[in-house]
Design a protein around this motif. Structure first.
Motif, mmCIF file in Angstrom:
data_model
loop_
_atom_site.group_PDB
_atom_site.id
_atom_site.type_symbol
_atom_site.label_atom_id
_atom_site.label_comp_id
_atom_site.label_asym_id
_atom_site.label_seq_id
_atom_site.Cartn_x
_atom_site.Cartn_y
_atom_site.Cartn_z
ATOM 1 N N PHE A 90 -7.202 -5.062 0.344
ATOM 2 C CA PHE A 90 -7.608 -3.721 0.772
ATOM 3 C C PHE A 90 -6.399 -2.870 1.188
ATOM 4 N N ILE A 91 -5.344 -3.515 1.718
ATOM 5 C CA ILE A 91 -4.115 -2.767 1.998
ATOM 6 C C ILE A 91 -3.601 -2.136 0.706
ATOM 7 N N TYR A 92 -3.551 -2.925 -0.344
ATOM 8 C CA TYR A 92 -3.084 -2.438 -1.652
ATOM 9 C C TYR A 92 -3.943 -1.276 -2.141
ATOM 10 N N ARG A 93 -5.261 -1.447 -2.040
ATOM 11 C CA ARG A 93 -6.182 -0.415 -2.530
ATOM 12 C C ARG A 93 -6.110 0.856 -1.689
ATOM 13 N N ILE A 94 -5.925 0.697 -0.382
ATOM 14 C CA ILE A 94 -5.841 1.861 0.509
ATOM 15 C C ILE A 94 -4.611 2.702 0.178
ATOM 16 N N VAL A 95 -3.464 2.040 -0.030
ATOM 17 C CA VAL A 95 -2.240 2.775 -0.336
ATOM 18 C C VAL A 95 -2.395 3.546 -1.648
ATOM 19 N N LEU A 96 -2.999 2.923 -2.666
ATOM 20 C CA LEU A 96 -3.246 3.624 -3.918
ATOM 21 C C LEU A 96 -4.225 4.787 -3.716
ATOM 22 N N ALA A 97 -5.266 4.557 -2.917
ATOM 23 C CA ALA A 97 -6.266 5.602 -2.680
ATOM 24 C C ALA A 97 -5.675 6.790 -1.941
ATOM 25 N N MET A 98 -4.570 6.544 -1.212
ATOM 26 C CA MET A 98 -3.909 7.631 -0.492
ATOM 27 C C MET A 98 -2.928 8.384 -1.384
ATOM 28 N N GLY A 99 -2.926 8.064 -2.686
ATOM 29 C CA GLY A 99 -2.142 8.825 -3.644
ATOM 30 C C GLY A 99 -0.702 8.387 -3.776
ATOM 31 N N MET A 100 -0.359 7.225 -3.228
ATOM 32 C CA MET A 100 1.020 6.747 -3.342
ATOM 33 C C MET A 100 1.189 5.909 -4.607
ATOM 34 N N SER A 101 2.418 5.632 -4.969
ATOM 35 C CA SER A 101 2.712 4.944 -6.224
ATOM 36 C C SER A 101 2.320 3.475 -6.168
ATOM 37 N N LYS A 102 2.228 2.855 -7.352
ATOM 38 C CA LYS A 102 1.914 1.427 -7.408
ATOM 39 C C LYS A 102 3.000 0.592 -6.751
ATOM 40 N N PHE A 136 -13.050 -6.437 7.552
ATOM 41 C CA PHE A 136 -14.074 -5.386 7.681
ATOM 42 C C PHE A 136 -13.437 -4.036 8.016
ATOM 43 N N TYR A 137 -12.425 -4.040 8.867
ATOM 44 C CA TYR A 137 -11.753 -2.813 9.305
ATOM 45 C C TYR A 137 -11.099 -2.112 8.119
ATOM 46 N N LEU A 138 -10.340 -2.867 7.336
ATOM 47 C CA LEU A 138 -9.643 -2.283 6.195
ATOM 48 C C LEU A 138 -10.619 -1.877 5.095
ATOM 49 N N ALA A 139 -11.682 -2.658 4.916
ATOM 50 C CA ALA A 139 -12.717 -2.270 3.953
ATOM 51 C C ALA A 139 -13.369 -0.957 4.378
ATOM 52 N N ALA A 140 -13.583 -0.797 5.696
ATOM 53 C CA ALA A 140 -14.163 0.446 6.213
ATOM 54 C C ALA A 140 -13.224 1.623 5.981
ATOM 55 N N MET A 141 -11.922 1.409 6.163
ATOM 56 C CA MET A 141 -10.959 2.474 5.888
ATOM 57 C C MET A 141 -11.001 2.878 4.419
ATOM 58 N N PHE A 142 -11.116 1.888 3.543
ATOM 59 C CA PHE A 142 -11.153 2.172 2.102
ATOM 60 C C PHE A 142 -12.406 2.968 1.734
ATOM 61 N N THR A 143 -13.562 2.548 2.242
ATOM 62 C CA THR A 143 -14.796 3.260 1.908
ATOM 63 C C THR A 143 -14.805 4.661 2.535
ATOM 64 N N TYR A 144 -14.160 4.801 3.698
ATOM 65 C CA TYR A 144 -14.092 6.127 4.317
ATOM 66 C C TYR A 144 -13.229 7.067 3.478
ATOM 67 N N ILE A 145 -12.150 6.549 2.917
ATOM 68 C CA ILE A 145 -11.324 7.364 2.016
ATOM 69 C C ILE A 145 -12.146 7.799 0.807
ATOM 70 N N GLN A 146 -12.959 6.867 0.290
ATOM 71 C CA GLN A 146 -13.827 7.233 -0.834
ATOM 72 C C GLN A 146 -14.822 8.322 -0.435
ATOM 73 N N TYR A 147 -15.307 8.243 0.788
ATOM 74 C CA TYR A 147 -16.220 9.277 1.280
ATOM 75 C C TYR A 147 -15.514 10.626 1.370
ATOM 76 N N LEU A 148 -14.287 10.632 1.894
ATOM 77 C CA LEU A 148 -13.534 11.888 2.002
ATOM 78 C C LEU A 148 -13.272 12.494 0.626
ATOM 79 N N LYS A 149 -13.114 11.643 -0.380
ATOM 80 C CA LYS A 149 -12.827 12.136 -1.722
ATOM 81 C C LYS A 149 -14.080 12.597 -2.458
ATOM 82 N N THR A 150 -15.175 11.867 -2.282
ATOM 83 C CA THR A 150 -16.389 12.139 -3.072
ATOM 84 C C THR A 150 -17.493 12.810 -2.276
#
Length: 312
Positions: A90-102, A136-150
């Motif tokens: 989820f750390i990896y996915r969060i960084v990508l979801a925040m628009g940073m490079s691979k 759970f915390y990092l998964a929640a951050m990831f889904t919240y980013i998806q909410y902010l985007k969609t």
């Protein structure tokens, strides 16, 4: 996949470790709620504390493991590793979801996965609460980013559900609403009222946690520090986290309070002022990456700085 495999290989030696006599005994070996896997014992898990800590979900996972595999330490250690890998994912996915490079995502995920300061959380069975709450915390951050985007409501409610699971895993999860505020800033999408349920749940959990620790006697202060000295301890702890993040040396499972505060404690507030200034400058200059990094770090470490001493 490469990051996960590399991280797993680093922690594989812990499969040969056993239980230790530091909280493993009270949480697992001598925990009466793990003697049987039935309604009464499960109810006991969710209605009691261990050493003043209310983290029923990790204890429940211990109960499942014991019911299926007995007290096989290898299984307990394996599941800690697997949960750590979930966090790394989820750390990896969060960084990508925040628009940073691979490459940025690779470096951040590797740093988190392999950093020596993560070791205790992964290889100490009792710290299941850390890797479980982290998942759970990092998964929640990831889904919240998806909410902010969609702006899809299902992502918002999924974030809320994951947050509840994180709170039942470890009280440290109370920091999530503050992390969400920083994400709002990062994506320039303030939610305000949408965060109220999260702050309410955090307040209730935090208050209950303080009450439980107080009843257990874990908040008794043997140092007799004044409130000002307590603030200095908090500043010194903050500085210690910063230093050991960059130079993880002289690691210890316990950092005792000094009988008399040394000059380092009185100089430590300078580090807090410097970081505060950097946060302010990043905010003023709209440097969202720097602001997010420093604010996220600060919000997630502020509750463990021992300004209010807990435990030893």
């Amino acid at each position: 996949i490469g990051i996960l495999i590399f991280t797993a290989v680093i922690f594989l030696p812990s499969l040969n470790y056993g239980f230790v006599n530091w909280d493993d005994d009270l949480n697992i070996l001598e925990n009466a709620n793990l003697n049987a896997f039935d309604f009464e014992h499960i109810k006991g898990i969710f209605t009691s504390t261990v050493i003043g800590n209310y983290n029923p979900l990790p204890i429940f996972t211990f109960a499942v493991e014991k019911a299926i595999f007995g007290l096989d330490a290898t299984v307990f250690h394996l599941n800690n590793i697997l949960l750590h890998l979930v966090c790394v994912f989820f750390i990896y996915r969060i960084v990508l979801a925040m628009g940073m490079s691979k490459m940025s995502a690779v470096l951040v995920a590797l740093l988190f996965g392999l950093h020596p300061m993560r070791t205790e959380s992964v290889v100490w069975i009792t710290e299941r609460k850390d890797v479980l709450f982290g998942a759970f915390y990092l998964a929640a951050m990831f889904t919240y980013i998806q909410y902010l985007k969609t702006e899809k409501q299902k992502q918002y409610f999924l974030t809320l559900i994951l947050f509840v699971f994180a709170l039942f895993s470890k009280i440290q999860a109370v920091a999530l609403p503050l992390s969400m505020v920083v994400l709002d800033y990062y994506f320039n999408k303030p939610q305000r009222w949408k965060l109220v349920p999260f702050f309410v749940l955090s307040a209730i959990t935090g208050f209950a946690g303080v009450v439980f620790l107080g009843e257990d006697g874990s908040l008794d202060d043997a140092t007799k520090y004044s409130f000002f000295e307590r603030l200095l301890v908090g500043d010194f702890s903050y500085f210690t986290y910063l230093v050991k993040w960059i130079f993880p040396f002289e690691m210890s499972p316990l950092y005792p309070y000094p009988k008399v505060l040394t000059w380092g404690f009185y100089a430590a507030p300078l580090s807090t002022l410097v970081v505060g200034f950097l946060i302010y400058r990043a905010y003023k200059n709209q440097n969202r990456h720097v602001f997010f990094g420093l604010a996220f770090f600060t919000f997630n470490v502020m509750f463990v700085l021992q300004i209010l001493g807990a435990g030893q």
